[in-house]
Structures are given as structure tokens and as C-alpha cells.
Scaffold this motif. Structure first.
Motif, PDB file in Angstrom:
ATOM      1  N   UNK A 154       0.836  -1.197   0.000  1.00 35.70           N
ATOM      2  CA  UNK A 154       0.000   0.000   0.000  1.00 35.70           C
ATOM      3  C   UNK A 154       0.875   1.254   0.000  1.00 35.70           C
ATOM      4  N   UNK A 155       1.956   1.220   0.745  1.00 35.52           N
ATOM      5  CA  UNK A 155       2.885   2.344   0.748  1.00 35.52           C
ATOM      6  C   UNK A 155       3.470   2.598  -0.634  1.00 35.52           C
ATOM      7  N   UNK A 156       3.797   1.521  -1.362  1.00 34.42           N
ATOM      8  CA  UNK A 156       4.319   1.668  -2.723  1.00 34.42           C
ATOM      9  C   UNK A 156       3.275   2.293  -3.649  1.00 34.42           C
ATOM     10  N   UNK A 157       2.038   1.824  -3.531  1.00 34.47           N
ATOM     11  CA  UNK A 157       0.947   2.352  -4.355  1.00 34.47           C
ATOM     12  C   UNK A 157       0.740   3.833  -4.047  1.00 34.47           C
ATOM     13  N   UNK A 158       0.691   4.168  -2.764  1.00 32.51           N
ATOM     14  CA  UNK A 158       0.484   5.562  -2.374  1.00 32.51           C
ATOM     15  C   UNK A 158       1.602   6.452  -2.909  1.00 32.51           C
ATOM     16  N   UNK A 159       2.837   5.959  -2.842  1.00 32.83           N
ATOM     17  CA  UNK A 159       3.972   6.749  -3.329  1.00 32.83           C
ATOM     18  C   UNK A 159       3.811   7.030  -4.821  1.00 32.83           C
ATOM     19  N   UNK A 160       3.474   6.018  -5.593  1.00 35.90           N
ATOM     20  CA  UNK A 160       3.269   6.199  -7.038  1.00 35.90           C
ATOM     21  C   UNK A 160       2.182   7.237  -7.290  1.00 35.90           C
ATOM     22  N   UNK A 161       1.113   7.165  -6.531  1.00 34.85           N
ATOM     23  CA  UNK A 161       0.011   8.105  -6.709  1.00 34.85           C
ATOM     24  C   UNK A 161       0.390   9.517  -6.278  1.00 34.85           C
ATOM     25  N   UNK A 162       1.184   9.653  -5.225  1.00 31.98           N
ATOM     26  CA  UNK A 162       1.650  10.983  -4.817  1.00 31.98           C
ATOM     27  C   UNK A 162       2.603  11.572  -5.860  1.00 31.98           C
ATOM     28  N   UNK A 163       3.454  10.729  -6.447  1.00 32.27           N
ATOM     29  CA  UNK A 163       4.343  11.199  -7.513  1.00 32.27           C
ATOM     30  C   UNK A 163       3.509  11.731  -8.674  1.00 32.27           C
ATOM     31  N   UNK A 164       2.460  11.015  -9.048  1.00 32.47           N
ATOM     32  CA  UNK A 164       1.569  11.483 -10.110  1.00 32.47           C
ATOM     33  C   UNK A 164       0.944  12.824  -9.762  1.00 32.47           C
ATOM     34  N   UNK A 165       0.521  12.970  -8.520  1.00 34.93           N
ATOM     35  CA  UNK A 165      -0.081  14.223  -8.070  1.00 34.93           C
ATOM     36  C   UNK A 165       0.921  15.371  -8.223  1.00 34.93           C
ATOM     37  N   UNK A 166       2.146  15.147  -7.789  1.00 31.63           N
ATOM     38  CA  UNK A 166       3.180  16.190  -7.852  1.00 31.63           C
ATOM     39  C   UNK A 166       3.550  16.488  -9.315  1.00 31.63           C
ATOM     40  N   UNK A 167       3.678  15.438 -10.128  1.00 27.92           N
ATOM     41  CA  UNK A 167       4.138  15.628 -11.502  1.00 27.92           C
ATOM     42  C   UNK A 167       3.065  16.173 -12.419  1.00 27.92           C
ATOM     43  N   UNK A 168       1.831  15.752 -12.200  1.00 29.10           N
ATOM     44  CA  UNK A 168       0.773  16.192 -13.121  1.00 29.10           C
ATOM     45  C   UNK A 168      -0.174  17.197 -12.492  1.00 29.10           C
ATOM     46  N   UNK A 169      -0.029  17.408 -11.205  1.00 33.03           N
ATOM     47  CA  UNK A 169      -0.892  18.373 -10.545  1.00 33.03           C
ATOM     48  C   UNK A 169      -2.192  17.759 -10.100  1.00 33.03           C
ATOM     49  N   UNK A 170      -2.976  18.516  -9.386  1.00 33.66           N
ATOM     50  CA  UNK A 170      -4.228  18.005  -8.829  1.00 33.66           C
ATOM     51  C   UNK A 170      -5.312  17.872  -9.874  1.00 33.66           C
ATOM     52  N   UNK A 171      -5.103  18.471 -11.046  1.00 29.57           N
ATOM     53  CA  UNK A 171      -6.124  18.384 -12.072  1.00 29.57           C
ATOM     54  C   UNK A 171      -5.942  17.179 -12.978  1.00 29.57           C
ATOM     55  N   UNK A 172      -4.814  16.486 -12.894  1.00 24.49           N
ATOM     56  CA  UNK A 172      -4.718  15.471 -13.875  1.00 24.49           C
ATOM     57  C   UNK A 172      -3.762  14.431 -13.709  1.00 24.49           C
TER      58      UNK A 172
END
Length: 172
Positions: A154-172
Motif C-alpha cells: 500500500x505504501x508503494x501504491x500511495x507513493x506512485x500516486x503521490x508522484x503522479x499528483x506532484x508531476x501532473x498536478x491536482x487536475x490530472x
């Protein structure tokens, strides 16, 4: 952008009103406790600060918090219709043979019967065969051992998702 400015996606996340930020975090992890922990530490100066907060929050989740987080994940091989995140993460099962899909269904049910929750694995980049082999192997685990593996995955999944949030922003 100077070296002291947060990445644009992180800056947008930092600027969100509390309820919107919590909703964004819920998309990354269905644990309310995890989301509130990350929300309380805003604003983040760097992406690494956000990731460290996510890791720290994961380490503190109770069994009930983990159950809540796992409830946000569909079984491997059966992503939620209309959920691009689970479809993207489970891409390794997209082209699986009917035989492999049937094996995963059977193994998912056996896992859920033994442990009382969905089989959770960081599926990003894994083939259907790798996920099948992992569930087979993990069925031999003791419940306490499996709970800690779930926390790690779950920690690995969350990290991937947080990276996406940072890289693509909250809109996408």
C-alpha cells in the motif's frame, strides 16, 4: 522557477482548500487517517517532504485504517469500471488470457477467504503472471506477516500516486 519553489503540482495541492485537498488525498489512499495526517503537514516545501509524510502516515495506520485503505482497491484483474487509476495500475492483467483471469479470480477468492480482505499488491509494471505468482506465494503467509506485506505494498501504491499528483498536478 527557483530551486526553493515547490513543483507546480505540489504548489497547487498546497493551495487547495482543506476539503478539496482531502478529496485529492483520498484518491491516493482511501484511509481517512492517512489523508488527515498528510493534510495536517501542509504546506510541503518539496515533493520529498510530501513523500516522507506519506511514508510516516502509512507506518502509523492501525488495522482498521489499513482495512479502510484496502476497501478502496478492487481485486486484481477486476478494476472498477470508469476508474482510470485502477485500470492503469492493473494494466498487466488487461491482455491476460481467459485461463489466467480465471486463475486470478480463484486465487483472489482464496486469499480473501483466508485473510478477510482483498489481495493487495503494487501492480504497476507487473505482468498478470507475476501477480498470479505473488498471490500464490502469499497465500502461505501467516495473517500477521501478510498484514505487514499489505502495509508495504500500500505504501508503494500511495507513493506512485503521490508522484503522479506532484508531476501532473491536482487536475490530472
Amino acid at each position: 522557477m527557483t530551486s526553493t519553489s515547490p513543483p507546480p503540482g505540489l504548489a497547487r495541492f498546497n493551495a487547495l482548500e482543506e476539503s478539496a485537498a482531502l478529496a485529492v488525498l483520498h484518491e491516493a489512499c482511501a484511509s481517512t487517517t492517512w489523508g488527515k495526517h498528510l493534510l495536517a503537514a501542509r504546506p510541503y516545501a518539496t515533493a520529498d517532504d510530501l513523500y516522507a509524510a506519506g511514508d510516516a502516515a502509512m507506518a502509523e495506520l492501525t488495522a482498521a485504517d489499513l482495512d479502510e485503505a484496502m476497501a478502496g482497491h478492487p481485486p486484481i484483474g477486476r478494476p472498477q469500471p470508469g476508474d482510470p487509476t485502477s485500470a492503469r495500475e492493473q494494466r498487466g492483467m488487461a491482455g491476460a488470457s481467459e485461463e489466467l483471469k480465471a486463475q486470478m479470480l480463484e486465487l483472489n477468492l482464496a486469499y480473501q477467504e483466508k485473510f478477510g480482505h482483498v489481495f493487495l499488491i503494487c501492480a504497476t509494471g507487473r505482468t498478470g503472471e507475476e501477480m498470479r505468482d505473488a498471490v500464490r506465494e502469499r497465500l502461505a503467509n501467516a495473517p500477521e506477516q501478510e498484514r505487514e506485506i499489505v502495509r508495504t505494498e500500500l505504501g508503494k501504491i500511495n507513493r506512485i500516486r503521490l508522484v503522479r499528483l506532484v508531476e501532473s498536478g491536482v487536475d490530472g
